[in-house]
Design an enzyme around this catalytic site. Structure first.
Site, PDB file in Angstrom:
ATOM      1  N   PHE A   1      13.641   1.732   5.597  1.00  0.00           N
ATOM      2  CA  PHE A   1      14.501   0.674   6.121  1.00  0.00           C
ATOM      3  C   PHE A   1      14.626   0.753   7.639  1.00  0.00           C
ATOM      4  O   PHE A   1      13.711   1.217   8.317  1.00  0.00           O
ATOM      5  CB  PHE A   1      15.858   0.685   5.421  1.00  0.00           C
ATOM      6  CG  PHE A   1      15.769   0.302   3.967  1.00  0.00           C
ATOM      7  CD1 PHE A   1      15.121  -0.858   3.570  1.00  0.00           C
ATOM      8  CD2 PHE A   1      16.313   1.101   2.972  1.00  0.00           C
ATOM      9  CE1 PHE A   1      15.017  -1.221   2.229  1.00  0.00           C
ATOM     10  CE2 PHE A   1      16.220   0.752   1.629  1.00  0.00           C
ATOM     11  CZ  PHE A   1      15.580  -0.417   1.262  1.00  0.00           C
TER      12      PHE A   1
ATOM     13  N   PHE B   1       2.054 -12.085  13.352  1.00  0.00           N
ATOM     14  CA  PHE B   1       1.925 -13.132  12.335  1.00  0.00           C
ATOM     15  C   PHE B   1       1.207 -14.325  12.961  1.00  0.00           C
ATOM     16  O   PHE B   1       1.317 -14.564  14.171  1.00  0.00           O
ATOM     17  CB  PHE B   1       3.301 -13.569  11.823  1.00  0.00           C
ATOM     18  CG  PHE B   1       3.869 -12.687  10.745  1.00  0.00           C
ATOM     19  CD1 PHE B   1       3.935 -13.111   9.422  1.00  0.00           C
ATOM     20  CD2 PHE B   1       4.346 -11.416  11.047  1.00  0.00           C
ATOM     21  CE1 PHE B   1       4.455 -12.294   8.431  1.00  0.00           C
ATOM     22  CE2 PHE B   1       4.866 -10.597  10.069  1.00  0.00           C
ATOM     23  CZ  PHE B   1       4.927 -11.035   8.748  1.00  0.00           C
TER      24      PHE B   1
ATOM     25  N   LYS C   1       6.665  -1.964   8.122  1.00  0.00           N
ATOM     26  CA  LYS C   1       6.714  -0.594   8.649  1.00  0.00           C
ATOM     27  C   LYS C   1       5.592   0.267   8.066  1.00  0.00           C
ATOM     28  O   LYS C   1       4.922   1.003   8.799  1.00  0.00           O
ATOM     29  CB  LYS C   1       8.089   0.006   8.345  1.00  0.00           C
ATOM     30  CG  LYS C   1       8.355   1.344   8.960  1.00  0.00           C
ATOM     31  CD  LYS C   1       9.817   1.722   8.889  1.00  0.00           C
ATOM     32  CE  LYS C   1      10.346   1.914   7.483  1.00  0.00           C
ATOM     33  NZ  LYS C   1      10.798   0.729   6.769  1.00  0.00           N
TER      34      LYS C   1
ATOM     35  N   ARG D   1       5.981   8.078   1.874  1.00  0.00           N
ATOM     36  CA  ARG D   1       6.724   8.214   0.625  1.00  0.00           C
ATOM     37  C   ARG D   1       5.974   7.547  -0.529  1.00  0.00           C
ATOM     38  O   ARG D   1       5.177   6.634  -0.328  1.00  0.00           O
ATOM     39  CB  ARG D   1       8.103   7.556   0.746  1.00  0.00           C
ATOM     40  CG  ARG D   1       9.053   8.261   1.682  1.00  0.00           C
ATOM     41  CD  ARG D   1      10.374   7.519   1.777  1.00  0.00           C
ATOM     42  NE  ARG D   1      10.195   6.163   2.275  1.00  0.00           N
ATOM     43  CZ  ARG D   1      11.052   5.168   2.137  1.00  0.00           C
ATOM     44  NH1 ARG D   1      12.174   5.367   1.492  1.00  0.00           N
ATOM     45  NH2 ARG D   1      10.807   3.972   2.631  1.00  0.00           N
TER      46      ARG D   1
ATOM     47  N   ALA E   1      16.254   5.004   1.524  1.00  0.00           N
ATOM     48  CA  ALA E   1      17.006   5.312   2.746  1.00  0.00           C
ATOM     49  C   ALA E   1      18.385   4.670   2.761  1.00  0.00           C
ATOM     50  O   ALA E   1      19.238   5.081   3.537  1.00  0.00           O
ATOM     51  CB  ALA E   1      16.229   4.868   3.977  1.00  0.00           C
TER      52      ALA E   1
ATOM     53  N   TRP F   1      -2.589  -5.702  10.115  1.00  0.00           N
ATOM     54  CA  TRP F   1      -2.647  -6.421   8.828  1.00  0.00           C
ATOM     55  C   TRP F   1      -3.949  -7.206   8.744  1.00  0.00           C
ATOM     56  O   TRP F   1      -4.601  -7.247   7.706  1.00  0.00           O
ATOM     57  CB  TRP F   1      -1.455  -7.374   8.711  1.00  0.00           C
ATOM     58  CG  TRP F   1      -1.362  -8.066   7.375  1.00  0.00           C
ATOM     59  CD1 TRP F   1      -0.686  -7.654   6.268  1.00  0.00           C
ATOM     60  CD2 TRP F   1      -2.006  -9.308   7.011  1.00  0.00           C
ATOM     61  NE1 TRP F   1      -0.858  -8.544   5.229  1.00  0.00           N
ATOM     62  CE2 TRP F   1      -1.664  -9.569   5.656  1.00  0.00           C
ATOM     63  CE3 TRP F   1      -2.825 -10.204   7.680  1.00  0.00           C
ATOM     64  CZ2 TRP F   1      -2.113 -10.700   4.981  1.00  0.00           C
ATOM     65  CZ3 TRP F   1      -3.288 -11.329   6.999  1.00  0.00           C
ATOM     66  CH2 TRP F   1      -2.923 -11.562   5.668  1.00  0.00           C
TER      67      TRP F   1
ATOM     68  N   LYS G   1      11.424  -6.332  -4.003  1.00  0.00           N
ATOM     69  CA  LYS G   1      10.792  -5.932  -2.749  1.00  0.00           C
ATOM     70  C   LYS G   1       9.268  -5.887  -2.853  1.00  0.00           C
ATOM     71  O   LYS G   1       8.557  -6.119  -1.893  1.00  0.00           O
ATOM     72  CB  LYS G   1      11.328  -4.556  -2.323  1.00  0.00           C
ATOM     73  CG  LYS G   1      10.813  -4.061  -0.980  1.00  0.00           C
ATOM     74  CD  LYS G   1      11.489  -2.747  -0.618  1.00  0.00           C
ATOM     75  CE  LYS G   1      10.924  -2.179   0.680  1.00  0.00           C
ATOM     76  NZ  LYS G   1       9.566  -1.656   0.521  1.00  0.00           N
TER      77      LYS G   1
ATOM     78  N   THR H   1       2.803  -0.815   6.726  1.00  0.00           N
ATOM     79  CA  THR H   1       1.554  -1.388   7.226  1.00  0.00           C
ATOM     80  C   THR H   1       1.229  -0.842   8.610  1.00  0.00           C
ATOM     81  O   THR H   1       0.087  -0.453   8.895  1.00  0.00           O
ATOM     82  CB  THR H   1       1.663  -2.923   7.275  1.00  0.00           C
ATOM     83  OG1 THR H   1       1.944  -3.411   5.961  1.00  0.00           O
ATOM     84  CG2 THR H   1       0.381  -3.555   7.779  1.00  0.00           C
TER      85      THR H   1
END
Length: 559
Positions: free
Chosen positions: A304, A384, A74, A97, A276, A412, A108, A76
């Site tokens: 999240f 991906f 998210k 954030r 969150a 990415w 994480k 990214t």
């Protein structure tokens, strides 16, 4: 050729002096910047005030499906979308954030984006940054110390030591601190009682900082925070403890938004960082409003999945601030959708159309939910290398059948260039009429608000309450706080409160075990299932792989 890690890519970045980055956002007076080295700065209150005359840009929310071990990306996408808009000649900034040290050293990892869609300096951002979280921790624990000192020094406010609700905090995963005994020793060592720690991102002061408009508002909110109840059952506040002014002094610099840059030198505001799953999951109102004043397009994200972050963005942050989003982007990956369809993590690289068709139900629910708020929706897939064309085509067709714009994002791999398709769809979406409205009305009862979120957003059949939660809801309404929004604390991994129920679960209830008031932040926290406000470290924490390479003078293993 070996794929470079995020930190290797970030350390090769050609960063601009932050003064040049700020100039891109129209902040050209160096006195408007409070420099933290060459690549970080806080925006002064005077600059923020002067920019208030500017018209607001368009606000774009980035959210996601429920997170999985496969990853969604998210942040990214948020960064890549901002870079892509700038790549197309648009004036865009991101408002994000700040990362917490807890997940960074836990399981994480960092939260500065990934690949060629990152915020830099990545190491600074993920570690101490400009000290905002330390300031929040200090203010939180100063209040705790002053509260206990008041009790020790004669307890003039007649505080019931069995009803002290203010908890200490630390910005680290530390399960041993969840439940502790303080005041052990002799008479001079204080009153012995049970106490608790929460992680800093769950502190009410984090919520207060992120929702405050200015210092005056910050102090008013700090003063309203309830720290305990007296022997008559009446609330005792931070104002009563006389801690408001000293906390405000500790937070005076933390209140100012921070500016950094992407790998492509796009301005980014990074400020505040409530989780969150246990807090309201959005960056500060001040940073978001500032982003809208310095850009035509402000990209922000909520933590999240959309059942948590987006719901709180709409029902708490927008409700309390007057912000109105023009569009929302839902991030998914083929891998995560297959995981929701029952595929084990080690098999996600293989094409599995049946699992994909089953797991896409999770995405469907999030699309439905965003539409309930009247906001145009764009779905994007974070690409991906193991994805197949057949998988892409199925998801694209499925989303279009749901009435959503769809785009494949390769940010990415390619940074802003890889996000142009997404940016084009977002630009199309923001021109549609946004009929944004919160999900429930202020005047609904707290139980009605909880039931609305549980049924409408999670898809639950109903709610069960512990006796203590039921009693506290009644107490909160009797104190006059029934008009506040609810901040649902729930597992991030499922639409339900059971992390094992993937996809789009049905025939389940949400179990409310605890409720408490954040009177200063302005919402009621509702703990469901087994969610914790102080995480623990995993068996092999990320901290094992983080080190300082003294020969090359750089941090390694951070992400």
């Amino acid at each position: 050729m070996a794929v470079k890690t995020d930190i290797e890519i970030a350390q090769e970045a050609k960063m601009l002096d932050i003064r040049k980055v700020a100039a891109k956002a129209g902040i050209t007076n160096e006195d408007d910047l409070e420099l933290y080295g060459k690549y970080k700065a806080k925006i002064s209150d005077e600059a923020a005030k002067a920019l208030e005359k500017n018209e607001d840009g368009k606000l774009i929310l980035v959210t996601a499906i429920n997170p999985t071990p496969a990853g969604e990306g998210k942040t990214t996408i948020s960064i890549g979308l901002t870079e892509a808009l700038c790549h197309m000649g648009k004036n865009a900034v991101a408002a994000l954030r700040e990362p917490s040290l807890g997940p960074c050293f836990g399981i994480k990892g960092g939260a500065a984006g990934g690949g060629y869609a990152q915020v830099v300096p990545m190491e600074d951002l993920n570690l101490h940054f400009t000290g905002d979280f330390h300031a929040i921790t200090s203010a939180n624990n100063l209040l705790a110390a002053m509260l206990d000192n008041h009790i020790h020094q004669g307890n003039a406010l007649r505080i019931d030591t069995k009803r002290v609700v203010w908890k200490r905090c630390v910005d680290m995963n530390d399960r041993e601190l969840r439940n502790i005994i303080i005041g052990m020793g002799g008479k001079a060592d204080g009153i012995m009682r049970e106490d608790h720690f929460i992680i800093t991102v769950a502190s009410e002061i984090m919520g207060v900082l992120c929702l405050a408009n200015d210092m005056k508002d910050l102090k008013a909110r700090l003063g309203k925070m309830i720290v305990a109840y007296n022997v008559d059952g009446d609330p005792v506040t931070a104002d009563d403890i006389q801690a408001t002014g000293s906390m405000a002094v500790l937070l005076k610099d933390a209140l100012k938004p921070n500016m950094v840059q992407t790998l492509e030198n796009t301005p980014v505001l990074v400020h505040g960082g409530p989780f969150a799953n246990i807090a309201h999951g959005c960056n500060s109102v001040r940073a978001t409003k500032l982003a809208l004043k310095i850009a035509d397009y402000a990209v922000t994200e909520a933590g999240f999945g959309a059942d948590l972050g987006a719901e709180k963005f709409f029902d708490i942050k927008c409700r309390l601030s007057g912000l109105k989003p023009a569009a929302a982007v839902i991030v998914a990956t083929v891998r995560a959708l297959k995981y929701n369809g029952g595929v084990p993590k080690d098999e996600l690289g293989q094409e599995n159309m049946e699992a994909l068709k089953k797991g896409i139900a999770n995405l469907d629910k999030h699309i439905e939910n965003i539409k309930k708020y009247g906001v145009p929706v764009v779905v994007t897939l974070n690409a991906f290398i193991t994805d197949t064309q057949e998988e892409y085509e199925f998801i694209k067709k499925h989303c279009e059948e749901q009435g959503c714009e769809f785009a494949l994002a390769k940010v990415w791999e390619k940074g802003g260039e890889g996000g142009v398709e997404l940016a084009e769809k977002v630009l199309k979406a923001v021109e549609k009429p946004s009929e944004f409205k919160p999900l429930y009305k202020d005047e609904a009862s707290l139980e009605e608000k909880i039931e609305t979120v549980a049924k409408e957003i999670y898809g639950a059949d109903g709610i069960t309450y512990s006796d203590a939660a039921k009693k506290e809801l009644k107490h909160i309404e009797e104190m006059g706080f029934g008009n506040l929004p609810v901040c649902m604390a729930k597992t991030q991994y499922s639409l339900s409160d059971n992390p094992k129920l993937l996809g789009r679960p049905e025939n389940f209830t949400i179990n409310v075990r605890e409720v408490y008031i954040n009177a200063g932040a302005g919402f009621v926290v509702v703990l469901t299932g087994k969610v914790l406000t102080m995480p623990g470290l995993p068996k092999k924490p990320a901290a094992y792989g983080i080190d300082f390479d003294e020969e090359n003078n750089k941090i390694v293993g951070l992400f």
